[in-house]
Design a protein around this motif. Structure first.
Motif, mmCIF file in Angstrom:
data_model
loop_
_atom_site.group_PDB
_atom_site.id
_atom_site.type_symbol
_atom_site.label_atom_id
_atom_site.label_comp_id
_atom_site.label_asym_id
_atom_site.label_seq_id
_atom_site.Cartn_x
_atom_site.Cartn_y
_atom_site.Cartn_z
ATOM 1 N N ALA A 197 -5.992 -22.351 8.475
ATOM 2 C CA ALA A 197 -4.980 -22.162 7.437
ATOM 3 C C ALA A 197 -4.588 -20.703 7.283
ATOM 4 O O ALA A 197 -3.542 -20.401 6.725
ATOM 5 N N ALA A 198 -5.429 -19.783 7.745
ATOM 6 C CA ALA A 198 -5.138 -18.353 7.603
ATOM 7 C C ALA A 198 -3.901 -17.995 8.425
ATOM 8 O O ALA A 198 -3.770 -18.418 9.579
ATOM 9 N N PRO A 199 -2.970 -17.229 7.845
ATOM 10 C CA PRO A 199 -1.760 -16.853 8.588
ATOM 11 C C PRO A 199 -2.088 -15.901 9.732
ATOM 12 O O PRO A 199 -3.026 -15.106 9.638
ATOM 13 N N PRO A 200 -1.350 -15.978 10.816
ATOM 14 C CA PRO A 200 -1.609 -15.074 11.948
ATOM 15 C C PRO A 200 -1.276 -13.637 11.583
ATOM 16 O O PRO A 200 -0.369 -13.386 10.791
ATOM 17 N N ARG A 201 -2.014 -12.723 12.136
ATOM 18 C CA ARG A 201 -1.759 -11.301 11.918
ATOM 19 C C ARG A 201 -0.701 -10.837 12.910
ATOM 20 O O ARG A 201 -0.829 -11.041 14.117
ATOM 21 N N VAL A 202 0.356 -10.225 12.381
ATOM 22 C CA VAL A 202 1.505 -9.841 13.204
ATOM 23 C C VAL A 202 1.713 -8.332 13.123
ATOM 24 O O VAL A 202 1.588 -7.730 12.062
ATOM 25 N N ALA A 203 2.027 -7.726 14.264
ATOM 26 C CA ALA A 203 2.330 -6.288 14.323
ATOM 27 C C ALA A 203 3.624 -6.073 15.094
ATOM 28 O O ALA A 203 4.108 -6.974 15.787
ATOM 29 N N THR A 204 4.178 -4.896 14.944
ATOM 30 C CA THR A 204 5.423 -4.556 15.651
ATOM 31 C C THR A 204 5.235 -3.259 16.431
ATOM 32 O O THR A 204 4.391 -2.424 16.087
ATOM 33 N N VAL A 205 6.049 -3.114 17.460
ATOM 34 C CA VAL A 205 6.070 -1.892 18.274
ATOM 35 C C VAL A 205 7.520 -1.601 18.642
ATOM 36 O O VAL A 205 8.232 -2.490 19.099
#
Length: 202
Positions: free
Chosen positions: A20-28
């Motif tokens: 249920a935990a949301p995915p961790r998202v990053a940007t570059v």
């Protein structure tokens, strides 16, 4: 039996929470990194120098000389004053020969520059791809180390010219970290000179 059931229920609950935990998202910002890399500046300088060298090639110099000679002969032919028929015909023949020479040199130079330009462009594309591969690998390494599930290129543009990433509530931008990891460390400066202690005079 109860302990086993309890363990199963606990593991099941942990899996449910994890799922249920949301995915961790990053940007570059890949474009920013590519533009700021020292290797990009060096590659651009080398590409510019090679293109400028084409304009100084012996074929170009010979062509310019023939074209300048043609211009002089054209001026003489245009000025009919004081030219007898025989002289004018001679100048016309010489002009025609020079014109053919110029066409031959121009075709040779165009073929030469076309091949060289294609080779330079292919070299530039390969160089860019190599740096993009390094950026991708470095971003992936940092993302894995910091526990991110997805990493998006926030500098990407769609076919319509609209940015692919239109909104991010809490963007975790890794651009500077990726850039720092890719740049060579600064060269150490000279060591400070030790103070010279003079012995006291008696």
């Amino acid at each position: 039996m109860k302990r086993r059931l309890l363990a199963i229920l606990t593991a099941s609950a942990a899996c449910t929470v994890a799922m249920a935990a949301p995915p961790r998202v990053a940007t570059v910002k890949v474009d920013d990194i590519l533009r700021k890399l020292d290797s990009t500046a060096k590659a651009n300088e080398e590409f510019k120098a090679k293109r400028e060298a084409l304009a100084k090639d012996g074929r170009k110099i010979a062509l310019d000389e023939v074209l300048a000679d043609l211009e002089i002969r054209r001026g003489k032919l245009a000025d009919n004053a004081g030219l007898d028929e025989e002289t004018r015909k001679k100048l016309l023949r010489e002009y025609t020969v020079k014109q053919q020479e110029a066409r031959s040199l121009q075709e040779e130079f165009q073929n030469f520059t076309s091949e060289k330009q294609q080779a330079l462009n292919a070299e530039l594309v390969a160089s860019i791809r190599q740096r993009l591969t390094l950026i991708h690998g470095t971003a992936e390494k940092i993302a894995k180390e910091e526990g991110y599930d997805w990493v998006f290129d926030s500098s990407g543009i769609s076919n319509t010219g609209v940015p692919l990433m239109l909104y991010a509530k809490t963007p975790n931008d890794l651009t500077e970290r990726v850039l720092t990891a890719l740049q060579p460390p600064p060269a150490p400066g000279p060591a400070p000179a030790s103070p010279v202690i003079k012995p006291k005079q008696r």
